[in-house]
Enzyme design. Structure first.
Site, PDB file in Angstrom:
ATOM      1  N   HIS A 242       2.944  -3.673 -11.144  1.00  0.00           N
ATOM      2  CA  HIS A 242       2.065  -3.309 -10.035  1.00  0.00           C
ATOM      3  C   HIS A 242       0.766  -2.633 -10.505  1.00  0.00           C
ATOM      4  O   HIS A 242      -0.336  -3.103 -10.244  1.00  0.00           O
ATOM      5  CB  HIS A 242       2.770  -2.314  -9.097  1.00  0.00           C
TER       6      HIS A 242
HETATM    7  C1  BDR Z   1       4.556   1.366  -6.786  1.00  0.00           C
HETATM    8  O1  BDR Z   1       5.602   2.327  -6.686  1.00  0.00           O
HETATM    9  C2  BDR Z   1       5.961   2.799  -7.963  1.00  0.00           C
HETATM   10  O2  BDR Z   1       7.346   2.733  -8.118  1.00  0.00           O
HETATM   11  C3  BDR Z   1       5.200   1.975  -8.974  1.00  0.00           C
HETATM   12  O3  BDR Z   1       4.796   2.777 -10.057  1.00  0.00           O
HETATM   13  C4  BDR Z   1       4.019   1.451  -8.193  1.00  0.00           C
HETATM   14  O4  BDR Z   1       2.934   2.347  -8.228  1.00  0.00           O
HETATM   15  C5  BDR Z   1       5.077   0.008  -6.391  1.00  0.00           C
HETATM   16  O5  BDR Z   1       5.560   0.024  -5.087  1.00  0.00           O
END
Ligand code: BDR
Ligand code: CA
Length: 313
Positions: A242
């Site tokens: 992400h």
């Molecule tokens: C986001 O939530 C976190 O767990 C990850 O680092 C990312 O920023 C994804 O939903």
């Protein structure tokens, strides 16, 4: 060379770690500071993880600040089920020796934005938006000085990943997210609709492992840990990276596609708390307040990551 001056606001997190490494590996980025926030794990871990990553990249002079230890109004929700107990499970990284800065992260954000020429500093947001929300409340004049906020968060056609309606970063602090989306600064939102295309497949992970530096194999170990959860959850070929999408969009927006639309944050209903209500089809007359990204050239993205991480120790 034109340099992007940025602050990274983050809750590391393996995918946050890759985003930070990508920034540190980029000669065209001036990283003014890293501000840690509570999110994936509590603040005492996220600020330590941020410093571990800087040291892994051989950049102990990087300024790391601790910010909010909990969301503005709600209780903290964490994601050890995804990131492990430390938030950065996978490789064994030494305890950091570099210092934590004394200043409170939202104050550093305010001071930086007020002292740099308006429109020159970009905020790269990889976690819950609490630090940015607090800075906006304390000094509303920063809004018109921010060059752009690039935030990973939300989901539209993909739905949510922490509730059926909400993505983790927005769900943890929806009130802060609402302040950000209403502040008037240019915003790029990188939701799950885009990041679920950035899959760390086995083949891509092996490219990191094969690097002849320290960083590549450490990254591979982070991803070995991170992906096991997503493979099980989505039946995908690996975990989605992400947060590095935020830095990649800053460097190469042409690798992505999206639309300027209106985004509102649900803060009232418990059922859909933290939902990003994206007017993708422009069915309201609400003014666009964000560029929402959906498409990604995943091969180009992984090429950028591998090429740049190769330059690290
Ligand atoms: C986001 O939530 C976190 O767990 C990850 O680092 C990312 O920023 C994804 O939903
Ligand atoms: Ca994150």
């Amino acid at each position: 060379m034109h340099k992007h001056s940025i602050i990274i606001d983050t809750d590391p997190g393996q995918d946050d770690a890759l985003a930070i490494l990508l920034a540190l590996a980029s000669a065209d980025i001036e990283l003014l500071g890293i501000t840690a926030v509570a999110g994936n794990v509590p603040l005492p871990l996220t600020e330590v993880n941020a410093r571990k990553i800087c040291e892994l990249a051989g950049r102990p002079e990087t300024k790391v600040f601790a910010g909010a230890s909990r969301p503005m109004l709600r209780s903290l929700i964490t994601a050890e089920h995804v990131h492990g107990k430390t938030g950065l499970d996978g490789p064994i990284l030494p305890e950091p020796k570099m210092p934590l800065q004394k200043q409170f992260a939202p104050d550093f954000i305010i001071e930086t934005l007020m002292s740099h020429p308006a429109g020159t500093v970009t905020l790269c947001c990889l976690g819950p938006l609490t630090n940015i929300g607090l800075a906006l409340v304390k000094e509303p004049r920063i809004a018109s000085r921010i060059k752009r906020i690039i935030a990973m968060g939300g989901g539209w056609s993909e739905g949510g990943n922490i509730t059926p309606a909400a993505e983790f970063n927005i769900y943890v602090d929806p009130q802060a997210a609402r302040l950000v989306f209403q502040c008037g600064a240019p915003i790029t939102l990188i939701p799950l609709d885009c990041t679920h295309k950035a899959i760390a497949t086995r083949q891509r992970i092996e490219k990191f492992r094969a690097m002849k530096n320290k960083t590549g194999p450490a990254v591979a170990e982070m991803l070995d840990f991170f992906e096991r959860f997503d493979i099980e959850k989505y039946g995908s070929e690996g975990g989605p990276l992400h947060d590095p999408c935020v830095v990649a969009w800053l460097l190469h927006p042409e690798m992505f596609s999206g639309k300027d639309v209106n985004v509102e944050i649900e803060c009232e209903s418990e059922l859909t708390m933290g939902q990003t209500v994206v007017d993708w089809w422009r069915v309201t007359n609400r003014k666009p307040n964000a560029h929402v990204v959906r498409g990604l050239d995943a091969d180009g993205f992984y090429k950028l990551l591998t090429q740049r991480l190769l330059t690290l120790p």
